[in-house]
Design a protein around this motif. Structure first.
Motif, PDB file in Angstrom:
ATOM      1  N   GLY A 247      21.829   8.099  16.175  1.00  0.00           N
ATOM      2  CA  GLY A 247      20.581   8.913  16.663  1.00  0.00           C
ATOM      3  C   GLY A 247      20.237   8.868  17.889  1.00  0.00           C
ATOM      4  N   GLN A 248      21.153   8.310  18.891  1.00  0.00           N
ATOM      5  CA  GLN A 248      21.094   8.136  20.278  1.00  0.00           C
ATOM      6  C   GLN A 248      20.954   9.443  21.124  1.00  0.00           C
ATOM      7  OE1 GLN A 248      22.145   3.680  21.609  1.00  0.00           O
ATOM      8  NE2 GLN A 248      23.710   4.469  20.029  1.00  0.00           N
ATOM      9  N   VAL A 249      21.926  10.280  20.573  1.00  0.00           N
ATOM     10  CA  VAL A 249      22.349  11.624  21.220  1.00  0.00           C
ATOM     11  C   VAL A 249      21.660  12.728  20.434  1.00  0.00           C
ATOM     12  CG1 VAL A 249      23.841  13.097  21.980  1.00  0.00           C
ATOM     13  CG2 VAL A 249      24.435  10.687  22.146  1.00  0.00           C
ATOM     14  N   THR A 250      20.781  13.652  21.046  1.00  0.00           N
ATOM     15  CA  THR A 250      19.905  14.651  20.496  1.00  0.00           C
ATOM     16  C   THR A 250      20.928  15.484  19.811  1.00  0.00           C
ATOM     17  OG1 THR A 250      18.398  14.490  22.376  1.00  0.00           O
ATOM     18  CG2 THR A 250      18.447  16.419  20.833  1.00  0.00           C
ATOM     19  N   THR A 251      20.614  15.857  18.435  1.00  0.00           N
ATOM     20  CA  THR A 251      21.499  16.758  17.330  1.00  0.00           C
ATOM     21  C   THR A 251      20.342  17.652  16.959  1.00  0.00           C
ATOM     22  OG1 THR A 251      21.187  15.466  15.424  1.00  0.00           O
ATOM     23  CG2 THR A 251      23.138  14.935  17.017  1.00  0.00           C
ATOM     24  N   ASP A 252      21.005  18.837  16.403  1.00  0.00           N
ATOM     25  CA  ASP A 252      20.277  19.883  15.630  1.00  0.00           C
ATOM     26  C   ASP A 252      19.986  19.489  14.398  1.00  0.00           C
ATOM     27  OD1 ASP A 252      22.474  20.525  14.282  1.00  0.00           O
ATOM     28  OD2 ASP A 252      22.840  22.374  15.596  1.00  0.00           O
ATOM     29  N   ASP A 253      19.341  20.303  13.543  1.00  0.00           N
ATOM     30  CA  ASP A 253      19.040  20.046  12.072  1.00  0.00           C
ATOM     31  C   ASP A 253      20.178  19.683  11.261  1.00  0.00           C
ATOM     32  OD1 ASP A 253      19.592  22.664  12.312  1.00  0.00           O
ATOM     33  OD2 ASP A 253      18.207  23.426  10.985  1.00  0.00           O
ATOM     34  N   GLN A 254      21.323  20.211  11.775  1.00  0.00           N
ATOM     35  CA  GLN A 254      22.791  20.188  10.874  1.00  0.00           C
ATOM     36  C   GLN A 254      23.470  18.870  11.442  1.00  0.00           C
ATOM     37  OE1 GLN A 254      24.889  23.601   9.948  1.00  0.00           O
ATOM     38  NE2 GLN A 254      23.012  24.631   9.781  1.00  0.00           N
ATOM     39  N   GLY A 255      23.011  18.310  12.525  1.00  0.00           N
ATOM     40  CA  GLY A 255      23.906  17.037  13.017  1.00  0.00           C
ATOM     41  C   GLY A 255      24.585  17.550  14.113  1.00  0.00           C
ATOM     42  N   TYR A 256      24.950  18.773  14.792  1.00  0.00           N
ATOM     43  CA  TYR A 256      25.810  18.855  15.746  1.00  0.00           C
ATOM     44  C   TYR A 256      24.777  18.500  17.332  1.00  0.00           C
ATOM     45  CZ  TYR A 256      28.435  21.964  12.882  1.00  0.00           C
ATOM     46  OH  TYR A 256      29.340  22.385  11.834  1.00  0.00           O
ATOM     47  N   ILE A 257      25.657  18.138  18.048  1.00  0.00           N
ATOM     48  CA  ILE A 257      25.024  17.508  19.193  1.00  0.00           C
ATOM     49  C   ILE A 257      24.644  18.876  19.926  1.00  0.00           C
ATOM     50  CG2 ILE A 257      25.754  16.479  21.473  1.00  0.00           C
ATOM     51  CD1 ILE A 257      27.665  14.640  19.992  1.00  0.00           C
ATOM     52  N   VAL A 258      23.295  18.659  20.555  1.00  0.00           N
ATOM     53  CA  VAL A 258      22.788  19.582  21.459  1.00  0.00           C
ATOM     54  C   VAL A 258      23.306  19.320  23.004  1.00  0.00           C
ATOM     55  CG1 VAL A 258      20.722  20.632  22.261  1.00  0.00           C
ATOM     56  CG2 VAL A 258      21.015  19.943  19.756  1.00  0.00           C
ATOM     57  N   VAL A 259      23.778  20.440  23.573  1.00  0.00           N
ATOM     58  CA  VAL A 259      24.161  20.170  24.884  1.00  0.00           C
ATOM     59  C   VAL A 259      23.490  21.587  25.683  1.00  0.00           C
ATOM     60  CG1 VAL A 259      26.389  19.665  24.420  1.00  0.00           C
ATOM     61  CG2 VAL A 259      26.236  22.111  24.650  1.00  0.00           C
TER      62      VAL A 259
END
Length: 326
Positions: A247-259
């Motif tokens: 959970g240290q890297v921001t992801t969307d509601d499906q778990g994909y990393i947000v860039v």
């Protein structure tokens, strides 16, 4: 202390490794239990540019790996169990208990397709069972196909496959679909799509001559039946491989990393993401490779800027650098 650690060896990670190795960064590439990613489960790749006669997925990945090694990329087998991204340098703990310290990280761990979990499914991946209509639909021209799923992805894949198949049967274990109304309406309006709702998959059936079809159970009657087909496409979703990030890297509601749009940068400085782990839409080898190039260039600029900032912050270091340069 590593300059760069690339986690994952699919088209994205290997492309990043090629670019960063050519730039002289000598990256360390961590490959998990399936080197080469999902492409190694595909028998033949016909839509990757530069191969007019197609190429085996495993061969393409092997060639990319050798190309990265040629320029100085180093490979290590290991599964990242834990990460400490609270401050730079970052720490990666592997499943063998060792720890790697690095100035930057490129995450290219991909997304794993969800499978039905029935007998015969795994044994026939690449032999009639697929999770990518865009990749493999062409091989089923003039044949019967089954698509398993009830969401938007299943509707989209079923509609796409009607370009090749004589019939596409959509199988879903419930009598209601999860897909949006517009996607359902589009699929129902297609004469090539037939429906087997409220049917639970039981077994992928194959013989010596190839795939025979999918055995399902009618949930209303309890009766088992064989739905004949030449191919079975599983479209029940993907799971991005991001659990190790804690959970240290921001992801969307499906778990994909947000860039950040138009880049590979994540919410953390020096942490970049490329390939399917940050792509919930395309999931193609060529788009993954392109994003791997982006991650490499973004990472290269980041390290150069960080080094310049460190020199400017330390006058003694600047004096030493000039002296050594002379």
């Amino acid at each position: 202390m590593e300059n760069i650690v690339i986690v994952g060896t699919g088209p994205a990670g290997l492309t990043a490794a090629i670019y960063l190795a050519r730039a002289g960064f000598n990256p360390l590439v961590l490959e998990g239990p399936q080197p080469g990613g999902q492409l190694t489960t595909t028998t033949e790749v016909e839509n990757y540019p530069g191969f007019q006669d197609g190429i085996l997925g495993s061969e393409l990945m092997s060639n990319m790996r050798k190309q990265a090694q040629r320029f100085g990329a180093r490979f290590q087998t290991g599964w990242v169990d834990e990460t400490d991204l609270s401050e730079r340098p970052y720490k990666l703990k592997l499943d063998n208990g060792s720890e790697i310290i690095t100035k930057s990280v490129v995450i290219s761990t991909g997304a794993s397709a969800k499978y039905m979990g029935v007998p015969g499914e795994r044994d026939n991946i690449g032999r009639g069972v697929s999770t990518c209509a865009t990749c493999d639909g062409f091989f089923f021209r003039g044949k019967k196909i089954i698509v398993v799923g009830g969401g938007d992805s299943a509707m989209e894949e079923a509609s796409f496959l009607t370009r090749f198949a004589t019939e596409v049967r959509l199988v879903h274990r419930r009598d209601e679909l999860r897909a949006s109304k517009i996607m359902q309406d589009r699929a129902r309006a297609n004469d090539k799509i037939v429906w087997s709702l409220n049917a639970t998959p039981q077994e992928v059936v194959a013989g010596e001559s190839g795939l025979q079809g999918l055995r399902v159970r009618d949930n209303a009657t309890g009766e088992d039946m064989l739905l004949e087909a030449d191919g079975v496409f599983v479209a029940i979703g993907h799971t991005p491989n991001t659990a190790f990030l804690g959970g240290q890297v921001t992801t969307d509601d499906q778990g994909y990393i947000v860039v950040q749009p138009g880049t590979s940068r994540t919410n953390l400085p020096g942490v970049f993401a490329c390939g399917d782990v940050q792509d919930r839409h395309y999931r193609q080898a060529i788009t993954a490779a392109g994003s791997g190039c982006m991650a490499a260039l973004d990472c290269e600029r980041f390290l150069e800027d960080a080094d310049a900032a460190a020199m400017n912050a330390d006058p003694l270091l600047v004096t030493q650098e000039v002296a050594f340069g002379d």
